[in-house]
Scaffold this active site. Structure first.
Site, PDB file in Angstrom:
ATOM      1  N   ASP A   7     -15.101   2.562   6.631  1.00  0.00           N
ATOM      2  CA  ASP A   7     -15.961   2.020   7.685  1.00  0.00           C
ATOM      3  C   ASP A   7     -16.923   3.107   8.177  1.00  0.00           C
ATOM      4  O   ASP A   7     -18.098   2.846   8.430  1.00  0.00           O
ATOM      5  CB  ASP A   7     -15.088   1.506   8.844  1.00  0.00           C
ATOM      6  CG  ASP A   7     -13.977   0.618   8.317  1.00  0.00           C
ATOM      7  OD1 ASP A   7     -14.301  -0.374   7.648  1.00  0.00           O
ATOM      8  OD2 ASP A   7     -12.796   0.942   8.529  1.00  0.00           O
ATOM      9  N   HIS A  22      -8.960  -1.085  11.578  1.00  0.00           N
ATOM     10  CA  HIS A  22      -9.752  -1.381  10.380  1.00  0.00           C
ATOM     11  C   HIS A  22      -9.785  -2.906  10.233  1.00  0.00           C
ATOM     12  O   HIS A  22      -8.987  -3.497   9.512  1.00  0.00           O
ATOM     13  CB  HIS A  22      -9.122  -0.730   9.151  1.00  0.00           C
ATOM     14  CG  HIS A  22      -9.727  -1.215   7.865  1.00  0.00           C
ATOM     15  ND1 HIS A  22     -11.025  -0.956   7.507  1.00  0.00           N
ATOM     16  CD2 HIS A  22      -9.217  -1.982   6.871  1.00  0.00           C
ATOM     17  CE1 HIS A  22     -11.284  -1.522   6.351  1.00  0.00           C
ATOM     18  NE2 HIS A  22     -10.206  -2.163   5.943  1.00  0.00           N
TER      19      HIS A  22
HETATM   20  P1  NAD Z   1      -5.082  -5.119  -5.996  1.00  0.00           P
HETATM   21  O1  NAD Z   1      -4.551  -6.502  -5.734  1.00  0.00           O
HETATM   22  O2  NAD Z   1      -6.034  -4.897  -7.105  1.00  0.00           O
HETATM   23  O3  NAD Z   1      -3.854  -4.135  -6.231  1.00  0.00           O
HETATM   24  C1  NAD Z   1      -2.745  -4.135  -5.379  1.00  0.00           C
HETATM   25  C2  NAD Z   1      -1.613  -3.495  -6.140  1.00  0.00           C
HETATM   26  O4  NAD Z   1      -0.507  -3.420  -5.229  1.00  0.00           O
HETATM   27  C3  NAD Z   1      -1.156  -4.311  -7.353  1.00  0.00           C
HETATM   28  O5  NAD Z   1      -1.052  -3.452  -8.462  1.00  0.00           O
HETATM   29  C4  NAD Z   1       0.187  -4.863  -6.929  1.00  0.00           C
HETATM   30  O6  NAD Z   1       1.106  -4.998  -8.006  1.00  0.00           O
HETATM   31  C5  NAD Z   1       0.644  -3.784  -5.961  1.00  0.00           C
HETATM   32  N1  NAD Z   1       1.682  -4.246  -5.053  1.00  0.00           N
HETATM   33  C6  NAD Z   1       1.924  -5.477  -4.568  1.00  0.00           C
HETATM   34  N2  NAD Z   1       3.041  -5.468  -3.837  1.00  0.00           N
HETATM   35  C7  NAD Z   1       3.493  -4.199  -3.837  1.00  0.00           C
HETATM   36  C8  NAD Z   1       4.618  -3.555  -3.286  1.00  0.00           C
HETATM   37  N3  NAD Z   1       5.556  -4.240  -2.629  1.00  0.00           N
HETATM   38  N4  NAD Z   1       4.744  -2.240  -3.468  1.00  0.00           N
HETATM   39  C9  NAD Z   1       3.847  -1.545  -4.175  1.00  0.00           C
HETATM   40  N5  NAD Z   1       2.794  -2.091  -4.786  1.00  0.00           N
HETATM   41  C10 NAD Z   1       2.623  -3.412  -4.607  1.00  0.00           C
HETATM   42  O7  NAD Z   1      -5.669  -4.632  -4.598  1.00  0.00           O
HETATM   43  P2  NAD Z   1      -6.676  -3.431  -4.316  1.00  0.00           P
HETATM   44  O8  NAD Z   1      -8.068  -3.933  -4.430  1.00  0.00           O
HETATM   45  O9  NAD Z   1      -6.260  -2.222  -5.068  1.00  0.00           O
HETATM   46  O10 NAD Z   1      -6.402  -3.235  -2.743  1.00  0.00           O
HETATM   47  C11 NAD Z   1      -5.169  -2.720  -2.281  1.00  0.00           C
HETATM   48  C12 NAD Z   1      -5.086  -2.835  -0.773  1.00  0.00           C
HETATM   49  O11 NAD Z   1      -6.094  -2.051  -0.148  1.00  0.00           O
HETATM   50  C13 NAD Z   1      -5.265  -4.251  -0.241  1.00  0.00           C
HETATM   51  O12 NAD Z   1      -4.342  -4.446   0.815  1.00  0.00           O
HETATM   52  C14 NAD Z   1      -6.666  -4.212   0.322  1.00  0.00           C
HETATM   53  O13 NAD Z   1      -6.853  -5.183   1.354  1.00  0.00           O
HETATM   54  C15 NAD Z   1      -6.711  -2.812   0.875  1.00  0.00           C
HETATM   55  N6  NAD Z   1      -8.047  -2.271   1.148  1.00  0.00           N
HETATM   56  C16 NAD Z   1      -8.168  -1.442   2.219  1.00  0.00           C
HETATM   57  C17 NAD Z   1      -9.400  -0.895   2.532  1.00  0.00           C
HETATM   58  C18 NAD Z   1      -9.569   0.029   3.717  1.00  0.00           C
HETATM   59  O14 NAD Z   1     -10.708   0.408   4.004  1.00  0.00           O
HETATM   60  N7  NAD Z   1      -8.530   0.415   4.426  1.00  0.00           N
HETATM   61  C19 NAD Z   1     -10.513  -1.209   1.732  1.00  0.00           C
HETATM   62  C20 NAD Z   1     -10.354  -2.037   0.642  1.00  0.00           C
HETATM   63  C21 NAD Z   1      -9.109  -2.570   0.351  1.00  0.00           C
END
Ligand code: NAD
Length: 341
Positions: free
Chosen positions: A171, A199
């Site tokens: 952000d 966030h």
């Molecule tokens: P994605 O769906 O591509 O990958 C998520 C991964 O997490 C998958 O490989 C899945 O198998 C794994 N997963 C699911 N449950 C799990 C568990 N219990 N333990 C460990 N791993 C597990 O998602 P992504 O695009 O890589 O995003 C990941 C996270 O980051 C999401 O929650 C998304 O909302 C968040 N995000 C945060 C920000 C931020 O600025 N803070 C920005 C973008 C995304």
């Protein structure tokens, strides 16, 4: 578990550090792991041992990711350990990027997401407590980040609270770029920008103290643009990216995660950065109640971070802070049974 054999170093002076990435076969990790491997995180003289976690049914995909990291022939990658076993992944961790989380599915309420991902972070906290170094630096990236970090922190009582942080650097970076475009300048000319709070769309991107070439910009910007365009654009940027990409931001999130942990580890050179950190550390400063993970203006040095103190808060800011505080209090209330007293 699969393990790529260690390489022997002849030139590097430093011992390798252990960097955990969860959600290792997801979108963000696909960018993050390669940035860490290339030295963007800790510099070109710091070897790393990558300890990557994903769920049992993701192990095949994870194996492919490990093969690709290996094919990068990164000189700094000492070893790659990939597993669905927490005791293996979190063992002696120095840094932990908690990316793994369930995405928000169709029809899922924010409350459901809070609960389901909250449960993941209870376990992560317990595993860090058992297996990681007590000095581990933790960054929650999986949403809802602030509350997930709070849950993990409370379930890891043997690790100092200040070691748990959540990511609002994306952000911060988004706000920097929006402002630089408006002012027709480069991002490095801008300082003292703050993301306060959660966030989420209640975050407050604050330009009250922001400078361009060390001059305050508040009088140079149109207040209508600030309130009606800048603030909503930053708050809604994640949604806009999902609408455009049909997937959530990934490479920019990975880049922000690297920025966050690099500055924490190596220092921010006196620059303000935005980090969500335990409000317990600051005794109600700026009217933020204790018991939250809250994004503040921070300066990092010598492997730790400090709050920027004694800033004046006007009524406009106060109202914005209250909105994001209230949302975080509600999030906390929704997962109160997951927070260890
Ligand atoms: P994605 O769906 O591509 O990958 C998520 C991964 O997490 C998958 O490989 C899945 O198998 C794994 N997963 C699911 N449950 C799990 C568990 N219990 N333990 C460990 N791993 C597990 O998602 P992504 O695009 O890589 O995003 C990941 C996270 O980051 C999401 O929650 C998304 O909302 C968040 N995000 C945060 C920000 C931020 O600025 N803070 C920005 C973008 C995304």
């Amino acid at each position: 578990m699969f393990k790529i054999l260690s390489r022997t170093f002849t030139q590097h002076m430093k011992e390798p550090v252990r960097v955990v990435v969860t959600g290792g076969s997801g979108q963000i990790a696909y960018s993050l792991l390669f940035r860490i491997a290339s030295g963007s995180l800790l510099g070109e003289h710091q070897p790393v041992i990558l300890q990557i976690y994903d769920l049992p049914h993701m192990q095949s995909a994870l194996k492919g990711v490990v093969m690709e990291i290996s094919d990068g022939a990164f000189p700094l990658v000492h070893e790659i350990i990939a597993s669905d076993t927490p005791s293996t992944v979190y063992a002696d961790a120095d840094y932990a990027f908690l990316v793994g989380a369930k995405p928000r599915g169709p029809g899922m309420e924010r409350g459901d997401l809070l609960k389901q991902n909250g449960e993941i972070f209870v376990k992560v906290g317990q595993d860090l407590d058992k297996f990681a170094k007590k000095t581990v630096k933790v960054l929650a990236v999986g949403n809802p980040v602030n509350t997930n970090a709070l849950i993990a922190m409370s379930n890891a009582p043997s690790i100092p609270k200040e070691n748990f942080t959540a990511m609002t650097r994306l952000d911060h970076n988004r706000a920097l770029c929006q402002l630089a475009t408006y002012l027709n300048t480069e991002v490095h000319n801008i300082e003292k920008l703050v993301i306060w709070g959660n966030h989420s769309p209640t975050m407050f991107p604050d330009l009250t103290y922001t400078t361009l070439h060390n001059q305050k910009i508040k009088t140079k910007i149109d207040h209508i643009w600030y309130e009606k365009e800048f603030i909503p654009t930053v708050q809604q940027r994640g949604t806009a990216i999902i609408a455009a990409r049909k997937a959530s931001s990934a490479a920019s999130a990975a880049s922000a995660a690297v920025d966050h942990v690099r500055d924490w580890a190596l220092g921010s050179n006196g620059q303000w950065v935005s980090m969500a950190v335990p409000s317990d550390l600051y005794n109600g400063e700026y009217g933020i109640p204790i018991g939250l993970i809250f994004s503040y203006p921070i300066v990092c040095a010598n492997g730790s971070y400090q709050l920027v103190k004694d800033l004046k808060i006007d009524e406009f800011q106060h109202n914005k802070l209250r909105i994001t505080v209230n949302e975080l209090l509600k999030e906390k209330e929704a997962v109160v049974d997951l927070i260890r007293k």
